[in-house]
Enzyme design. Structure first.
Site, PDB file in Angstrom:
ATOM      1  N   LYS A 120       0.818  -1.219   0.000  1.00 16.69           N
ATOM      2  CA  LYS A 120       0.000   0.000   0.000  1.00 16.69           C
ATOM      3  C   LYS A 120       0.850   1.267   0.000  1.00 16.69           C
ATOM      4  O   LYS A 120       0.444   2.301  -0.529  1.00 16.69           O
ATOM      5  CB  LYS A 120      -0.957  -0.011   1.200  1.00 16.69           C
ATOM      6  CG  LYS A 120      -2.070  -1.046   1.077  1.00 16.69           C
ATOM      7  CD  LYS A 120      -3.036  -0.938   2.230  1.00 16.69           C
ATOM      8  CE  LYS A 120      -4.242  -1.853   2.044  1.00 16.69           C
ATOM      9  NZ  LYS A 120      -3.874  -3.263   2.035  1.00 16.69           N
ATOM     10  N   GLU A 204      -2.854   7.041   7.481  1.00 16.85           N
ATOM     11  CA  GLU A 204      -3.329   8.090   6.586  1.00 16.85           C
ATOM     12  C   GLU A 204      -4.552   8.771   7.192  1.00 16.85           C
ATOM     13  O   GLU A 204      -5.175   8.260   8.134  1.00 16.85           O
ATOM     14  CB  GLU A 204      -3.692   7.518   5.210  1.00 16.85           C
ATOM     15  CG  GLU A 204      -4.860   6.565   5.217  1.00 16.85           C
ATOM     16  CD  GLU A 204      -5.122   5.943   3.865  1.00 16.85           C
ATOM     17  OE1 GLU A 204      -4.260   6.078   2.973  1.00 16.85           O
ATOM     18  OE2 GLU A 204      -6.179   5.316   3.692  1.00 16.85           O
ATOM     19  N   ASN A 239     -14.631  -2.558   8.442  1.00 10.96           N
ATOM     20  CA  ASN A 239     -13.903  -2.437   7.176  1.00 10.96           C
ATOM     21  C   ASN A 239     -14.103  -3.637   6.254  1.00 10.96           C
ATOM     22  O   ASN A 239     -13.412  -3.770   5.242  1.00 10.96           O
ATOM     23  CB  ASN A 239     -12.399  -2.227   7.416  1.00 10.96           C
ATOM     24  CG  ASN A 239     -12.128  -1.011   8.264  1.00 10.96           C
ATOM     25  OD1 ASN A 239     -12.577   0.081   7.941  1.00 10.96           O
ATOM     26  ND2 ASN A 239     -11.423  -1.192   9.379  1.00 10.96           N
ATOM     27  N   GLU A 279      -9.548   1.032  -5.895  1.00 12.30           N
ATOM     28  CA  GLU A 279     -10.505   1.449  -4.883  1.00 12.30           C
ATOM     29  C   GLU A 279     -10.275   2.904  -4.479  1.00 12.30           C
ATOM     30  O   GLU A 279      -9.135   3.344  -4.347  1.00 12.30           O
ATOM     31  CB  GLU A 279     -10.413   0.538  -3.654  1.00 12.30           C
ATOM     32  CG  GLU A 279     -10.636  -0.933  -3.984  1.00 12.30           C
ATOM     33  CD  GLU A 279     -10.945  -1.769  -2.766  1.00 12.30           C
ATOM     34  OE1 GLU A 279     -10.996  -1.214  -1.653  1.00 12.30           O
ATOM     35  OE2 GLU A 279     -11.145  -2.978  -2.931  1.00 12.30           O
ATOM     36  N   GLU A 292      -6.437   1.927  -2.692  1.00 17.27           N
ATOM     37  CA  GLU A 292      -5.531   0.817  -2.984  1.00 17.27           C
ATOM     38  C   GLU A 292      -5.954   0.186  -4.295  1.00 17.27           C
ATOM     39  O   GLU A 292      -7.043   0.456  -4.812  1.00 17.27           O
ATOM     40  CB  GLU A 292      -5.572  -0.236  -1.870  1.00 17.27           C
ATOM     41  CG  GLU A 292      -6.923  -0.900  -1.692  1.00 17.27           C
ATOM     42  CD  GLU A 292      -6.933  -1.910  -0.556  1.00 17.27           C
ATOM     43  OE1 GLU A 292      -5.863  -2.451  -0.239  1.00 17.27           O
ATOM     44  OE2 GLU A 292      -8.008  -2.162   0.003  1.00 17.27           O
ATOM     45  N   ASN A 294      -6.430  -3.644  -5.886  1.00 16.01           N
ATOM     46  CA  ASN A 294      -6.448  -5.084  -5.649  1.00 16.01           C
ATOM     47  C   ASN A 294      -6.125  -5.788  -6.957  1.00 16.01           C
ATOM     48  O   ASN A 294      -6.875  -5.696  -7.926  1.00 16.01           O
ATOM     49  CB  ASN A 294      -7.811  -5.530  -5.125  1.00 16.01           C
ATOM     50  CG  ASN A 294      -8.027  -5.071  -3.697  1.00 16.01           C
ATOM     51  OD1 ASN A 294      -7.253  -5.402  -2.813  1.00 16.01           O
ATOM     52  ND2 ASN A 294      -9.069  -4.295  -3.469  1.00 16.01           N
ATOM     53  N   PHE A 352     -22.482  -9.452  15.535  1.00 10.79           N
ATOM     54  CA  PHE A 352     -21.905 -10.021  14.313  1.00 10.79           C
ATOM     55  C   PHE A 352     -20.687 -10.893  14.591  1.00 10.79           C
ATOM     56  O   PHE A 352     -19.777 -10.980  13.765  1.00 10.79           O
ATOM     57  CB  PHE A 352     -21.531  -8.915  13.319  1.00 10.79           C
ATOM     58  CG  PHE A 352     -22.704  -8.101  12.848  1.00 10.79           C
ATOM     59  CD1 PHE A 352     -23.463  -8.523  11.772  1.00 10.79           C
ATOM     60  CD2 PHE A 352     -23.043  -6.918  13.485  1.00 10.79           C
ATOM     61  CE1 PHE A 352     -24.547  -7.770  11.329  1.00 10.79           C
ATOM     62  CE2 PHE A 352     -24.127  -6.161  13.059  1.00 10.79           C
ATOM     63  CZ  PHE A 352     -24.883  -6.596  11.974  1.00 10.79           C
TER      64      PHE A 352
END
Length: 673
Positions: A120, A204, A239, A279, A292, A294, A352
Site C-alpha cells: 500500500k 493516513e 472495514n 478502490e 488501494e 487489488n 456479528f
C-alpha cells in the site's frame, strides 16, 4: 469466442470462489483441478472439479498458502495454469514467479504489478506519480506505538491505521485519539503479522462521511486497458464489505469518467494485465482519493458482470493465455442495477460475532435469469450438511439480484432473502433483510459508517409497525387453521364423528399483545377478520411441514420463513423475526396465567462471544479492573477481537489461558466484589 486457451487449469482456492472459477472454465471447455485441505475433503468445489488433489491440514498456512504444494499438484495433474481466486496466494508475487519458473501460467497480473500494488505504501507513491488523487498520510516506516501516536497527531485525527500488505479488513483500525492510535497500532501490527506475514504499518487521514467506490479495470498484454464502471461498497462492518452494488447511486457521469480514466492510468503505469480493481474513498462533494489497487478478482465482481454482461473470469483466462481483448471502451455499458449481499456465518444478534457449525438446512432461492426483468444469482461453495470451519473466511454465499433500476433490484433482493433458508449456525440474513427496507439505504444516502451510525448498539430484530403486526397475526392464524384442519382430516379418517372446523376463532399473541383473528373457509377460500375488521380473502398454498409460506394479503405477496414452536410458529419476513403463539380463546385465557421464564444472571462473568482462540489475557486473578479496560484478546476467523470490561470489578477467577480454544459462552473469567 470458441477457442480454448488452456486444456486444464488448477484453482488454488476453496469455497465459493473456487466454484465460480470452475464454472467459467468448464463453460469454456477447460478441464479443472481443485485442491483441498483435510477440512475441505467433502467440499463442493472438490465435487465440482474434474480432478482434486489433497494439499494438507486445515490451517491455511499448512495447505492453501503453501506454493510448493500447489505447484506439485499442477505437475501431478498436468495443469497448465493456475487461477488463484482471491485471498490466499492471489496477491503474492513470489507465488507468481515460482509458477513462471516451472512453466505454469498464472491467471492474473505479472509479478511486477502485484508487488507494486500489493504494497500500500509503494502503490500510493506510484498512484501519485500517475496523476491519481491520493489521501494525505505517512508512507514511511513506523517504528513503534509512540511513533504512530506522533504521526497521527501530525496528520490530525481521525486517522486510519493499516497493514501495508493487508486486505479484507484485516490489520485496519480507526483512531480518534492518542490512546486509540496506540492500541490500534499494536492490534493492526499483530493481525498483519499473523494474517500476511508482514507487520509493516502505515497511517493516513481518515475521510469523514466517506463512500467506498471502486473501479473495475481489465487490461491485456497488447496495450488495451478498459474501465468497466464502478461498484459502491459503502455498507461495511469493521472495514469488511457486506453489501455492494453497481453502479453507484452517488456518482454522476463526469465523476465516473474521471475515476475510470485515473484507474486506467494507474494500471498502465504498472503494465497491468488481467482483471483488477482500483478502490477510492469519495467524500460528500464527490472528491475522490486513491485507496488501494487489488490485483485480483474481487469478491463483488458479480455485480459488474451483471450490469456489463462481461464474464470477468473468462476474460482473465484469455488474457493470461496471451489473447487480445475483443472489447473496446465503447462496448462497456451500464445495463440496469445489481445488488450483492454477502451471507456470512456470523450472529447479528451478538454483534456479528463469527459462528461455526454444520448447515443443517441450506435452501437458497432458485436462480433465475431475466424473469419479469429480474435476474437472481447465488455464488456459493456450500450445500446442506456442509461444515463452516473456524479455519477460513466466514462467507457462505454471495446473493445477487439484477433489475432495470435500483429499487426493483433492492425489492428483488428482499424477497430472495426471505426465501433463503439457512439453519444450523448464526448468520446475517436477518440483518440483510432489515437493511433492504431501511429508508437511508433505499434512498442511497450511504457512507462507510452506515452500520455503526444506524446500529450503534448492535443489530436487534426489526421492530414491526402496526401494519406488519397485523400481517404476522393473520399469517400465523391462517397457518394454525390449516394445521388444525389437517389434524381434523387425519382424525376423521379414523373417527368419522370428527367434524371439520370451517370457522375458527383464534387468539394470536405476538410482540406482547393479543390480536383476535377469525377465519371462515366454508366455501374453500380463506375469509379473514382481524380484530373484528375484514381483511378480505387471503390465499396461501402452505401445507403443514413447509418451511416457507407465501401468503397473498391485500394484493401483496408476502413470503414468511416458518418454524414450528410450542403453541405456534416462529415467523420471519423482511428482517422482522417473531415468535407467534396461536390459541383458541379458552387456551389463551389459561396461557396468560403461566409464569415467564427468567434468564440466568451472567453479569459477573466474561463469556467468550464466539468460537475462537485465546491470544492473550491482559489481567490476573485479584486485579481490580476499570470500565473500558482490556481483559482478553480472542482470535476468530483470522480477526482479533478485544474484550473489555463493562464496569469496575475484581477478577476472582480465570479458568483459561493463552492458546486455549473456546466455544461460544465458555467462561473466560469471573468477577467478584
Amino acid at each position: 469466442m470458441t477457442t480454448k486457451p488452456f486444456q486444464k487449469i488448477l484453482i488454488a482456492n476453496r469455497g465459493e470462489i473456487a466454484c465460480r472459477v470452475i464454472a467459467s472454465a468448464q463453460k469454456m471447455g477447460i478441464a479443472t483441478v481443485a485442491v483441498y485441505s483435510d477440512a475441505d475433503r467433502n467440499a463442493e468445489h472438490v465435487k465440482m472439479a474434474d480432478e482434486a488433489v489433497h494439499i494438507g491440514p486445515p490451517p491455511a498456512a499448512q495447505s492453501y498458502l503453501l506454493a510448493d504444494r500447489i505447484i506439485a499438484a499442477c505437475k501431478q495433474t498436468g495443469a497448465e495454469a493456475v487461477h488463484p481466486g482471491y485471498g490466499f496466494l492471489s496477491e503474492r508475487a513470489s507465488f507468481c514467479e515460482a509458477l513462471e519458473k516451472e512453466g505454469i501460467t498464472f491467471i492474473g497480473p505479472k509479478p511486477k504489478a502485484i508487488e507494486a500494488m500489493g504494497d500500500k505504501i509503494t502503490s500510493k507513491k506510484i498512484a501519485a506519480d500517475a496523476g491519481v488523487s491520493t489521501v494525505p498520510g505517512f508512507m514511511g516506516l513506523i517504528e513503534d506505538a509512540d511513533h504512530a501516536v506522533k504521526i497521527a497527531g501530525e496528520i490530525g485525527y481521525p486517522v486510519m491505521i493499516k497493514a501495508s500488505a493487508g486486505g479484507g479488513g484485516k490489520g485496519m483500525r480507526i483512531a480518534w485519539n492518542d490512546a486509540e492510535a496506540r492500541e490500534g497500532f499494536d492490534r493492526s501490527k499483530s493481525e498483519a503479522a499473523s494474517s500476511f506475514g508482514d507487520d509493516r504499518i502505515f497511517i493516513e487521514k481518515f475521510v469523514e462521511e466517506p463512500r467506498h467506490i471502486e473501479i473495475q479495470v481489465l487490461a491485456d498484454a497488447h496495450g488495451t486497458c478498459l474501465w468497466l464502471n464502478e461498484r459502491e461498497c459503502s455498507i461495511q462492518r469493521r472495514n469488511q464489505k457486506v453489501v455492494e452494488e453497481a453502479p453507484s447511486p452517488f456518482l454522476d457521469a463526469e465523476t465516473r469518467k474521471a475515476m475510470g480514466e485515473q484507474s486506467v492510468a494507474l494500471a498502465k503505469a504498472v503494465d497491468y494485465q488481467s482483471a483488477g480493481t482500483v478502490e477510492f474513498i469519495v467524500d460528500k462533494h464527490r472528491n475522490f482519493y486513491f485507496l488501494e489497487m487489488n490485483t485480483r478478482l474481487q469478491v463483488e465482481h458479480p455485480v459488474t458482470e451483471l450490469i456489463t454482461g462481461i464474464d470477468l473470469v473468462e476474460q482473465m483466462i484469455r488474457i493470461a493465455a496471451g489473447e487480445k481483448l475483443a472489447l473496446t471502451q465503447d462496448d462497456v455499458t451500464i445495463n440496469g442495477w445489481a445488488i450483492e449481499s454477502r451471507l456470512y456465518a456470523e450472529d447479528p444478534y451478538r454483534n456479528f460475532l463469527p459462528s461455526i457449525g454444520r448447515l443443517t438446512r441450506y435452501r437458497p432461492p432458485a436462480e433465475i435469469r431475466n424473469v419479469d426483468g429480474v435476474t437472481l444469482r447465488n455464488d456459493t461453495g456450500v450445500t446442506e450438511g456442509s461444515e463452516i470451519s473456524m479455519f477460513y473466511d466466514p462467507m457462505i454465499a454471495k446473493l445477487c439480484t439484477h433489475a432495470p433500476d435500483r429499487l426493483p433490484a433492492i425489492d428483488a433482493m428482499a424477497e430472495a432473502l426471505d426465501r433463503f433458508e439457512l439453519e444450523g449456525i448464526g448468520h446475517n440474513i436477518p440483518f440483510l433483510s432489515a437493511l433492504m427496507g431501511h429508508p437511508r439505504w433505499r434512498e442511497g444516502r450511504l457512507s462507510t459508517g452506515f452500520i455503526a451510525e444506524e446500529y450503534p448498539d448492535g443489530f436487534a430484530p426489526t421492530e414491526p409497525d402496526e401494519a406488519a403486526l397485523g400481517e404476522f397475526a393473520v399469517a400465523a392464524a391462517l397457518l394454525s387453521h390449516i394445521h388444525s384442519e389437517r389434524n381434523a382430516w387425519i382424525s376423521g379418517a379414523r373417527f368419522p364423528q370428527a367434524e371439520r372446523r370451517a370457522q375458527e376463532e383464534k387468539v394470536v399473541r405476538l410482540a406482547g399483545a393479543e390480536r383476535r383473528v377469525s377465519i371462515d373457509d366454508t366455501d374453500g377460500s380463506f375469509a379473514v377478520h382481524l380484530d373484528g375488521a375484514s381483511r378480505g380473502v387471503v390465499y396461501t398454498g402452505w401445507a403443514p411441514g413447509d418451511t416457507l409460506a407465501e401468503v397473498e394479503l391485500d394484493d401483496r405477496s408476502l413470503v414468511f420463513k416458518v418454524r414450528a414452536i410450542a403453541g405456534g410458529f416462529n415467523l420471519s419476513h423482511h428482517g422482522v423475526d417473531l415468535d407467534v403463539r396461536v390459541y383458541s380463546p379458552r387456551v389463551a385465557a389459561l396461557a396468560a396465567l403461566m409464569p415467564e421464564k427468567v434468564a440466568p444472571d451472567t453479569s459477573n462473568l466474561l463469556l467468550c462471544p464466539m468460537p475462537g482462540l485465546v491470544v492473550s489475557i491482559a489481567v490476573k486473578e485479584g486485579d481490580t479492573v476499570e470500565a473500558g479496560q482490556t481483559l482478553a484478546v480472542i482470535e476468530a476467523m483470522k480477526m482479533e477481537n478485544v474484550l473489555k470490561a463493562e464496569k469496575r470489578a475484581v477478577v476472582s477467577k480465570i479458568p483459561v489461558a493463552a492458546g486455549d480454544s473456546l466455544a461460544v459462552d465458555e467462561v473466560i473469567m469471573e468477577f467478584g466484589e
